[in-house]
Motif scaffolding. Structure first.
Motif, mmCIF file in Angstrom:
data_model
loop_
_atom_site.group_PDB
_atom_site.id
_atom_site.type_symbol
_atom_site.label_atom_id
_atom_site.label_comp_id
_atom_site.label_asym_id
_atom_site.label_seq_id
_atom_site.Cartn_x
_atom_site.Cartn_y
_atom_site.Cartn_z
ATOM 1 N N GLY A 146 0.787 -1.221 0.000
ATOM 2 C CA GLY A 146 0.000 0.000 0.000
ATOM 3 C C GLY A 146 0.820 1.272 0.000
ATOM 4 N N GLN A 147 2.007 1.242 0.622
ATOM 5 C CA GLN A 147 2.796 2.458 0.750
ATOM 6 C C GLN A 147 3.837 2.643 -0.351
ATOM 7 N N PHE A 148 4.121 1.581 -1.106
ATOM 8 C CA PHE A 148 5.113 1.742 -2.192
ATOM 9 C C PHE A 148 4.649 1.094 -3.493
ATOM 10 N N ALA A 149 4.396 -0.213 -3.461
ATOM 11 C CA ALA A 149 4.135 -0.948 -4.712
ATOM 12 C C ALA A 149 2.930 -0.407 -5.473
ATOM 13 N N LEU A 237 -9.784 -0.352 -21.247
ATOM 14 C CA LEU A 237 -9.826 -1.308 -20.139
ATOM 15 C C LEU A 237 -8.497 -2.028 -19.997
ATOM 16 N N LEU A 238 -7.911 -2.450 -21.097
ATOM 17 C CA LEU A 238 -6.606 -3.116 -21.048
ATOM 18 C C LEU A 238 -5.547 -2.196 -20.457
ATOM 19 N N LEU A 239 -5.563 -0.935 -20.879
ATOM 20 C CA LEU A 239 -4.617 0.037 -20.344
ATOM 21 C C LEU A 239 -4.749 0.142 -18.820
ATOM 22 N N LEU A 240 -5.983 0.245 -18.348
ATOM 23 C CA LEU A 240 -6.213 0.407 -16.919
ATOM 24 C C LEU A 240 -5.792 -0.830 -16.141
ATOM 25 N N LEU A 241 -6.170 -2.012 -16.619
ATOM 26 C CA LEU A 241 -5.813 -3.245 -15.913
ATOM 27 C C LEU A 241 -4.296 -3.440 -15.877
ATOM 28 N N GLY A 242 -3.635 -3.207 -17.023
ATOM 29 C CA GLY A 242 -2.190 -3.386 -17.068
ATOM 30 C C GLY A 242 -1.457 -2.356 -16.230
ATOM 31 N N GLY A 243 -1.879 -1.108 -16.334
ATOM 32 C CA GLY A 243 -1.180 -0.039 -15.641
ATOM 33 C C GLY A 243 -1.396 -0.020 -14.148
ATOM 34 N N LEU A 244 -2.539 -0.554 -13.706
ATOM 35 C CA LEU A 244 -2.877 -0.482 -12.289
ATOM 36 C C LEU A 244 -2.472 -1.723 -11.500
ATOM 37 N N ASP A 245 -1.977 -2.771 -12.166
ATOM 38 C CA ASP A 245 -1.802 -4.025 -11.428
ATOM 39 C C ASP A 245 -0.451 -4.708 -11.595
ATOM 40 N N THR A 246 0.029 -4.881 -12.804
ATOM 41 C CA THR A 246 1.093 -5.861 -13.023
ATOM 42 C C THR A 246 2.433 -5.518 -12.368
ATOM 43 N N VAL A 247 2.920 -4.290 -12.539
ATOM 44 C CA VAL A 247 4.209 -3.951 -11.928
ATOM 45 C C VAL A 247 4.078 -3.914 -10.411
ATOM 46 N N ALA A 248 2.952 -3.417 -9.919
ATOM 47 C CA ALA A 248 2.723 -3.403 -8.471
ATOM 48 C C ALA A 248 2.784 -4.815 -7.908
ATOM 49 N N SER A 249 2.206 -5.770 -8.621
ATOM 50 C CA SER A 249 2.231 -7.163 -8.154
ATOM 51 C C SER A 249 3.645 -7.733 -8.173
ATOM 52 N N THR A 250 4.400 -7.424 -9.206
ATOM 53 C CA THR A 250 5.773 -7.919 -9.302
ATOM 54 C C THR A 250 6.647 -7.348 -8.185
ATOM 55 N N LEU A 357 9.178 -0.131 -19.820
ATOM 56 C CA LEU A 357 8.860 0.706 -18.657
ATOM 57 C C LEU A 357 8.845 -0.127 -17.382
ATOM 58 N N ALA A 358 8.272 -1.314 -17.434
ATOM 59 C CA ALA A 358 8.213 -2.171 -16.248
ATOM 60 C C ALA A 358 9.618 -2.498 -15.750
ATOM 61 N N ARG A 359 10.484 -2.894 -16.655
ATOM 62 C CA ARG A 359 11.863 -3.207 -16.251
ATOM 63 C C ARG A 359 12.533 -1.988 -15.621
ATOM 64 N N THR A 360 12.281 -0.829 -16.188
ATOM 65 C CA THR A 360 12.887 0.399 -15.671
ATOM 66 C C THR A 360 12.420 0.690 -14.263
ATOM 67 N N GLU A 361 11.120 0.581 -14.017
ATOM 68 C CA GLU A 361 10.571 0.854 -12.691
ATOM 69 C C GLU A 361 11.085 -0.145 -11.660
ATOM 70 N N LEU A 362 11.165 -1.404 -12.050
ATOM 71 C CA LEU A 362 11.646 -2.433 -11.132
ATOM 72 C C LEU A 362 13.122 -2.229 -10.796
ATOM 73 N N ARG A 363 13.908 -1.884 -11.796
ATOM 74 C CA ARG A 363 15.334 -1.633 -11.556
ATOM 75 C C ARG A 363 15.522 -0.429 -10.642
ATOM 76 N N ILE A 364 14.761 0.617 -10.870
ATOM 77 C CA ILE A 364 14.885 1.820 -10.047
ATOM 78 C C ILE A 364 14.491 1.529 -8.602
ATOM 79 N N PHE A 365 13.483 0.690 -8.408
ATOM 80 C CA PHE A 365 13.142 0.283 -7.040
ATOM 81 C C PHE A 365 14.345 -0.340 -6.351
ATOM 82 N N LEU A 366 15.011 -1.285 -7.018
ATOM 83 C CA LEU A 366 16.166 -1.951 -6.418
ATOM 84 C C LEU A 366 17.264 -0.941 -6.093
#
Length: 407
Positions: A146-149, A237-250, A357-366
């Motif tokens: 809730g506070q980051f992902a 709908l695809l944009l919203l589902l993909g953008g709101l869920d997948t990277v946060a879950s990873t 974009l997903a790879r970039t966000e995940l790398r920046i988190f690390l």
């Protein structure tokens, strides 16, 4: 609760049958991916069939996963889940369009998510990561999901599509129900709310277009004319589902692994040059998506006769965890050579358009988290859980650390 089983069709050999329900199988701890692999590996057959969820095939090795995802002549994307889907709902464009019809729609998304565009988005992702971490690091604890992902990737997505940041909690909650609600009725209702929200935004952008991605889609033409509302609804709908869920879950699986494996965490803290490779290795080890395809016409595949209209489950987990492709696949090895050669982002013409974009966000988190909170663990006594349907996620993850150790 497991779904009811159907009788084995005549074209399914008895030795290929496995009683497996993708939406209800035993998961040991948080090892969603490894638990699935263990169940499938117990049966030596190359291709399996389960009577659950209407009956469907399962491909379980990296070669077959790649073949099904790449073979648009025999396997269609018009159905992408093994359960009965709402046939009145607009298709998720371009994900549920087969070649060549998907191409012009995909091109619209690719332009907004190109490596050049992602470079600027990466700068914003880094700023936001630092801001979020600095906001709670002195507390010595956080609820990571809730506070980051659910903040970092979703905030970036909201900027891409030009949605107000105050709508994030509402949209995040609805997307969670749409993806993993307890009943089909709940999931359909949440999907309808997302579509209504999306098309309300479309109406606004038609009246006052901007430079955001939704405005670009609204103004675009396919085959010389504007996109009709029916496919446009599915695209939004695809944009919203993909953008709101997948990277946060990873991100949840990343953080949980590092919190429970201090030796891996310390290695990245001491050798930050390994982070790009570690990013690919974690993607390989913790895929979250279950894909599916519909058999277009009768085909011999993996020693079985698949019939037109049957469904094939394509678990991306079974590509990255295939011992024939990756030695000791359950072990996370940040020195592994070429860990990124996997199907975590799908494959073929429908490979995830947002993967850069997903790879970039995940790398920046690390990079930014480990600079600031190098030592942390799962809060003793807390019980994080995995929730999954077509996409797996960790629902809550309480992390703790010594405030004196933060930087």
């Amino acid at each position: 609760m497991a779904t009811s089983a159907i009788e084995r069709p005549a074209n399914v050999p008895a030795d290929r049958v496995i009683d497996f329900d993708i939406y209800d199988f035993p998961v040991e701890g948080l090892e969603y991916q490894a638990s699935m692999r263990s169940i499938f590996q117990a049966n030596p057959a190359q291709v399996l069939w389960t009577p659950r969820n209407g009956g469907h095939w399962i491909v379980k090795n990296n070669a077959d996963v790649a073949k099904v995802l790449a073979d648009n002549d025999h396997f269609s994307s018009r159905r992408i889940m093994v359960t009965t889907e709402d046939q009145t709902r607009p298709p998720l464009v371009p994900l549920q369009l087969d070649p060549p019809h998907h191409a012009p729609y995909r091109a619209l998304l690719q332009a907004a998510l190109s490596p050049k565009a992602v470079g600027k988005l990466g700068e914003r992702a880094r700023e936001l990561s630092i801001e979020l971490i600095d906001g709670f690091k002195a507390d010595g604890h956080c609820e990571f999901i809730g506070q980051f992902a659910q903040h970092l990737p979703i905030a970036i997505f909201m900027e891409i599509v030009g949605l107000p940041s105050e709508d994030r909690p509402y949209l995040t909650e609805i997307a969670e129900v749409a993806m993993r609600g307890a009943s089909e009725e709940e999931r359909n209702e949440a999907g309808a709310k997302l579509m209504a929200y999306g098309m309300g935004t479309v109406a606004e952008r038609r009246a006052n277009p901007g430079t955001d991605l939704i405005s670009t889609i609204v103004k675009a033409e396919v085959e010389g004319k504007p996109i009709d509302d029916f496919p446009l609804t599915g695209m939004i709908l695809l944009l919203l589902l993909g953008g709101l869920d997948t990277v946060a879950s990873t991100l949840g699986f990343y953080a949980q692994f590092l919190a429970t494996h201090p030796e891996h965490r310390r290695k990245l803290v001491e050798h930050p040059d390994l982070i790009p490779n570690a990013n690919e290795e974690l993607l390989r080890r913790f895929p979250i998506a279950i894909l599916a395809r519909e058999v277009k016409a009768d085909v011999e595949f993996g020693g079985v006769a698949m019939k037109a209209g049957e469904m094939v489950m394509v678990p991306t987990q079974m590509d990255g965890l295939d011992e024939h492709k990756f030695a000791d696949p359950l072990t996370v090895d940040f020195d592994r050579v070429k860990p990124g050669a996997n199907s975590t982002f799908g494959g073929g013409v429908h490979r995830c358009v947002g993967s850069v974009l997903a790879r970039t966000e995940l790398r920046i988190f690390l990079e930014e988290w480990l600079k600031r909170i190098p030592d942390f663990e799962v809060k003793p006594g807390s019980e994080p859980k995995v929730s999954a349907r077509s996409v797996a996620t960790i629902t809550t993850l309480e992390l703790v650390w010594d405030p004196k150790s933060v930087k």
